[in-house]
Design a protein around this motif. Structure first.
Motif, PDB file in Angstrom:
ATOM      1  N   UNK A 100      -4.385  -4.748   1.500  1.00 28.92           N
ATOM      2  CA  UNK A 100      -4.179  -3.923   2.854  1.00 28.92           C
ATOM      3  C   UNK A 100      -3.457  -2.685   2.931  1.00 28.92           C
ATOM      4  N   UNK A 101      -2.949  -2.097   3.965  1.00 32.00           N
ATOM      5  CA  UNK A 101      -2.235  -0.783   3.725  1.00 32.00           C
ATOM      6  C   UNK A 101      -0.878  -0.912   2.999  1.00 32.00           C
ATOM      7  N   UNK A 102      -0.358  -0.258   2.287  1.00 35.77           N
ATOM      8  CA  UNK A 102       0.780  -0.270   1.708  1.00 35.77           C
ATOM      9  C   UNK A 102       1.081  -1.637   0.837  1.00 35.77           C
ATOM     10  N   UNK A 103      -0.179  -2.163   0.181  1.00 42.25           N
ATOM     11  CA  UNK A 103      -0.076  -3.311  -0.466  1.00 42.25           C
ATOM     12  C   UNK A 103      -0.576  -3.213  -1.808  1.00 42.25           C
ATOM     13  N   UNK A 104      -0.610  -4.103  -2.550  1.00 43.10           N
ATOM     14  CA  UNK A 104      -0.945  -4.421  -3.843  1.00 43.10           C
ATOM     15  C   UNK A 104      -2.471  -3.720  -3.844  1.00 43.10           C
ATOM     16  N   UNK A 105      -2.763  -2.967  -5.054  1.00 43.79           N
ATOM     17  CA  UNK A 105      -3.963  -2.216  -5.337  1.00 43.79           C
ATOM     18  C   UNK A 105      -4.640  -2.402  -6.757  1.00 43.79           C
TER      19      UNK A 105
ATOM     20  N   UNK B 277       4.672 -10.409 -13.359  1.00 39.36           N
ATOM     21  CA  UNK B 277       4.284 -10.824 -12.222  1.00 39.36           C
ATOM     22  C   UNK B 277       3.812  -9.663 -11.362  1.00 39.36           C
ATOM     23  N   UNK B 278       2.689 -10.022 -10.455  1.00 44.95           N
ATOM     24  CA  UNK B 278       2.254  -8.965  -9.397  1.00 44.95           C
ATOM     25  C   UNK B 278       1.350  -7.834  -9.923  1.00 44.95           C
ATOM     26  N   UNK B 279       1.095  -7.829 -11.202  1.00 44.36           N
ATOM     27  CA  UNK B 279       0.316  -6.534 -11.548  1.00 44.36           C
ATOM     28  C   UNK B 279      -1.210  -6.787 -11.448  1.00 44.36           C
ATOM     29  N   UNK B 280      -1.693  -7.920 -11.071  1.00 46.10           N
ATOM     30  CA  UNK B 280      -3.252  -8.298 -10.691  1.00 46.10           C
ATOM     31  C   UNK B 280      -3.893  -8.969 -11.680  1.00 46.10           C
ATOM     32  N   UNK B 281      -3.050  -9.887 -12.551  1.00 42.09           N
ATOM     33  CA  UNK B 281      -3.993 -10.679 -13.476  1.00 42.09           C
ATOM     34  C   UNK B 281      -4.650 -11.785 -12.624  1.00 42.09           C
TER      35      UNK B 281
END
Length: 235
Positions: free
Chosen positions: A99-104, A123-127
């Motif tokens: 979504x907007x302003x979220x993880x990419x 954590x949170x890097x997209x694995x």
């Protein structure tokens, strides 16, 4: 002619793009003075770079207007904002965004036969997102979170790469992706019965004996999953 000193910096800024991330759990416009909005130099120029009001549930940051100064990051009292500078070339290589302003997520790792692929990172890097996409549990939206992106378009996007062939095999069920649960202690809540019978029921490739030998499970075939230790569940 020697290059002007200011030119390289300007070119560098033009070659970079930004991802603005607003943490939905941390951002609390009703409990702050909207420091991000008040101190933004772009907002002071009359442009709506940051949109947030007293009744807003979440601040919105325009990535196309953001200059990457980082002032909003420093001024936010709840540490809810992150501005990440990226090479502009990655704009055309977005795999998924929630979504907007979220993880990419940019690009994808490529699993290859006979090779072990490791994903390492904070954590949170997209694995987990990458694994969900590779197992077809999550359909990549190519960064267009407001649109419906079909598999035909996804295959076209990866055309000419190994990932096109990979996803084609997954969709045609010529290849099956199996994802091990991250928390093995939850397995007994989802799977019931003896180890041997469970493996027998799932043995589509007729390799049960090899698996029992390789993972040292022969002694466990008559054991119920409910009484296995953490290490045994891991195997």
């Amino acid at each position: 002619m020697p290059k002007k000193k200011g030119g390289s910096k300007k070119n560098e800024e033009e070659e970079n793009s930004r991802i603005a991330i607003v943490d939905a759990e941390r951002c609390k416009p009703r409990k702050c003075d909207r420091e991000c909005h008040r101190n933004c130099p772009v907002v002071r120029q009359g442009k709506q770079c940051i949109d947030v009001g007293k009744k807003s549930k979440l601040a919105y940051i325009s990535e196309s207007l953001c200059v990457g100064c980082g002032i909003c990051v420093k001024k936010c009292p709840f540490d809810a904002i992150k501005i990440i500078n990226l090479p502009k070339s990655l704009n055309s290589q977005t795999t998924h965004r929630y979504g907007p302003n979220s993880f990419k997520l940019h690009r994808l790792p490529m699993p290859r036969p006979g090779q072990v692929l490791g994903l390492v990172g904070i954590n949170g890097i997209g694995k987990s997102t990458a694994l969900k996409i590779l197992s077809a549990r999550l359909r990549p939206n190519l960064g267009r979170f407001e649109d419906h992106v079909g598999w035909d378009e996804i295959l076209q996007y990866f055309r000419g790469s190994e990932l096109q062939n990979y996803f084609t095999k997954i969709l045609e069920e010529d290849l099956k992706a199996v994802v091990k649960p991250q928390y093995v202690d939850q397995i007994p809540k989802q799977v019931r019965g003896e180890v041997g019978r469970i493996l027998q029921a799932k043995d589509e490739r007729m390799v049960r004996s090899e698996i029992l030998q390789a993972l040292q499970l022969k002694k466990l075939v008559n054991r119920d999953v409910q009484v296995l230790s953490g290490g045994e569940l891991q195997r």
